[in-house]
Design an enzyme around this catalytic site. Structure first.
Site, PDB file in Angstrom:
ATOM      1  N   GLN A 132       2.712  -1.076  -0.600  1.00  0.00           N
ATOM      2  CA  GLN A 132       2.694  -1.498   0.721  1.00  0.00           C
ATOM      3  C   GLN A 132       3.652  -2.682   1.104  1.00  0.00           C
ATOM      4  O   GLN A 132       4.025  -2.783   2.306  1.00  0.00           O
ATOM      5  CB  GLN A 132       1.291  -2.540   0.970  1.00  0.00           C
ATOM      6  CG  GLN A 132       1.204  -3.706  -0.016  1.00  0.00           C
ATOM      7  CD  GLN A 132       0.098  -4.493  -0.058  1.00  0.00           C
ATOM      8  OE1 GLN A 132      -1.003  -4.292  -0.676  1.00  0.00           O
ATOM      9  NE2 GLN A 132      -0.009  -5.433   0.990  1.00  0.00           N
ATOM     10  N   HIS A 276      -7.479  -9.878  -1.015  1.00  0.00           N
ATOM     11  CA  HIS A 276      -6.870  -8.754  -1.316  1.00  0.00           C
ATOM     12  C   HIS A 276      -7.726  -7.590  -1.645  1.00  0.00           C
ATOM     13  O   HIS A 276      -8.716  -7.732  -1.898  1.00  0.00           O
ATOM     14  CB  HIS A 276      -5.875  -8.673  -2.723  1.00  0.00           C
ATOM     15  CG  HIS A 276      -4.870  -7.662  -3.197  1.00  0.00           C
ATOM     16  ND1 HIS A 276      -4.212  -7.260  -2.064  1.00  0.00           N
ATOM     17  CD2 HIS A 276      -4.709  -7.052  -4.285  1.00  0.00           C
ATOM     18  CE1 HIS A 276      -3.440  -6.214  -2.509  1.00  0.00           C
ATOM     19  NE2 HIS A 276      -3.789  -5.959  -3.760  1.00  0.00           N
ATOM     20  N   ASN A 296      -4.225  -0.423  -7.331  1.00  0.00           N
ATOM     21  CA  ASN A 296      -3.556  -1.317  -6.480  1.00  0.00           C
ATOM     22  C   ASN A 296      -2.504  -0.762  -5.550  1.00  0.00           C
ATOM     23  O   ASN A 296      -2.377   0.439  -5.702  1.00  0.00           O
ATOM     24  CB  ASN A 296      -2.736  -2.558  -7.317  1.00  0.00           C
ATOM     25  CG  ASN A 296      -2.600  -3.744  -6.536  1.00  0.00           C
ATOM     26  OD1 ASN A 296      -2.961  -3.786  -5.416  1.00  0.00           O
ATOM     27  ND2 ASN A 296      -1.933  -4.804  -7.099  1.00  0.00           N
TER      28      ASN A 296
END
Length: 329
Positions: A132, A276, A296
């Site tokens: 990201q 998160h 993740n």
């Protein structure tokens, strides 16, 4: 000999909290080269160096405790090791739980006996790990990660879906692009928009942009989403086993999280104050310790090739079962 070397390193690190230690110059240069690090000016590099040495001390002490059987996971000096936990939280998370969040779970247990271990990668339902970058779009990657698996299960095709589509186009649903968002709001946008583009047709830029959704490159749809009961790990296990990967929220504020390398993550300082978004793509047991297998969105240099195994059946550790949800086609 190893203990002597470790002791020497710890003495050096203990004095490095304020000023860089010359004894670590070569290691610093090696780490920078390994991770392609370059800094704008000497002052910034000096600040990063001090942070790096502080993290190195944490990693060294933690791994010493792991070698003594006191820890269930190891840490490593990955590409994030020149950052503080505050910086990681500010730049690399982005979950925003809606204030009006009034969860009414419609989930119904399957009643089917679930296997002891599940890994949806083995069934070809998980795309490559994404990064990201310095954009709080974890929520978008979590949402597309769960939907990608449903597309694969329904069509037989594994397609990376566009996180950027969600960053740019779901603002009216309460998401704020790189400034944060929430997975169910992303699902609702896809439902109302009657689709989401592929990552190939609408690539990720790690910054906010103008909505460029194109129905001609639509790669998936969503008919509804289901929220799991708050804090219920049994429901999360049932959903992961029988439905597919599930979008979840976790507390990723501890430095042990972003420096995680391998094993089953279990930090007593981890709270249920989530910040998160990630995807649970499976579960299992390692060395007698139950874990959730988590994808993740910090690139493959994080953890185990981009994944982390987080403690399961441990009082909803890090809040992992607090805000579980999944989309259906």
């Amino acid at each position: 000999m190893k203990l002597l070397a470790c002791g020497t390193l710890l003495v050096a690190l203990a004095t490095a909290l304020e000023h860089p230690d010359p004894a670590l110059d070569w290691h610093w240069q090696l780490w920078k080269k390994t991770h392609g690090k370059e800094y704008r000016h000497q002052k910034e590099e000096g600040k990063r160096r001090v942070t790096w040495e502080s993290n190195l001390r944490l990693v060294t002490l933690h791994n010493l405790e792991h070698s003594l059987g006191l820890r269930s996971y190891q840490l490593g000096m990955n590409h994030l090791a020149d950052m503080t936990s505050e910086e990681v939280a500010a730049l690399l998370t982005g979950l925003k739980v809606p204030h009006e969040q009034n969860r009414i779970s419609t989930y119904r247990p399957s009643g089917i006996k679930v296997p002891d271990a599940v890994d949806w990668r083995e069934k070809g339902c998980v795309t490559a790990v994404k990064n990201q970058g310095a954009c709080g779009a974890c929520w978008a990657f979590s949402a597309v990660g769960a939907l990608e698996a449903q597309v694969k299960l329904k069509t037989g095709k594994l397609v990376s879906l566009s996180a950027q589509n969600l960053v740019d186009c779901s603002v009216m649903y309460g998401n704020k692009g790189c400034s944060g968002g929430f997975m169910t709001r992303a699902f609702q946008y896809i439902i109302d928009n009657q689709g989401i583009d592929s990552d190939d047709s609408y690539p990720y830029t790690a910054e906010n942009g103008t909505c460029q959704y194109n129905v001609s490159t639509r790669a998936a749809t969503c008919s509804k989403y289901v929220e799991l009961p708050y804090g219920n790990e049994a429901a999360l296990k049932d959903a992961v086993a029988n439905i597919g990967p599930v979008s979840v929220a976790i507390d990723a504020t501890q430095p042990t999280f972003f420096l995680y390398r391998s094993g089953v993550y279990d930090d007593p300082l981890c709270t249920q104050e989530v910040n998160h978004a990630v995807v649970v793509i499976g579960y299992g047991t390692l060395d007698g310790k139950d874990y959730w297998l988590v994808k993740n969105s910090w690139g493959v240099r994080f953890g185990e090739d981009g994944y982390i195994r987080m403690s399961r059946n441990h009082a909803n550790h890090c809040g992992i079962a607090s805000y579980g949800s999944y989309p259906l086609i």
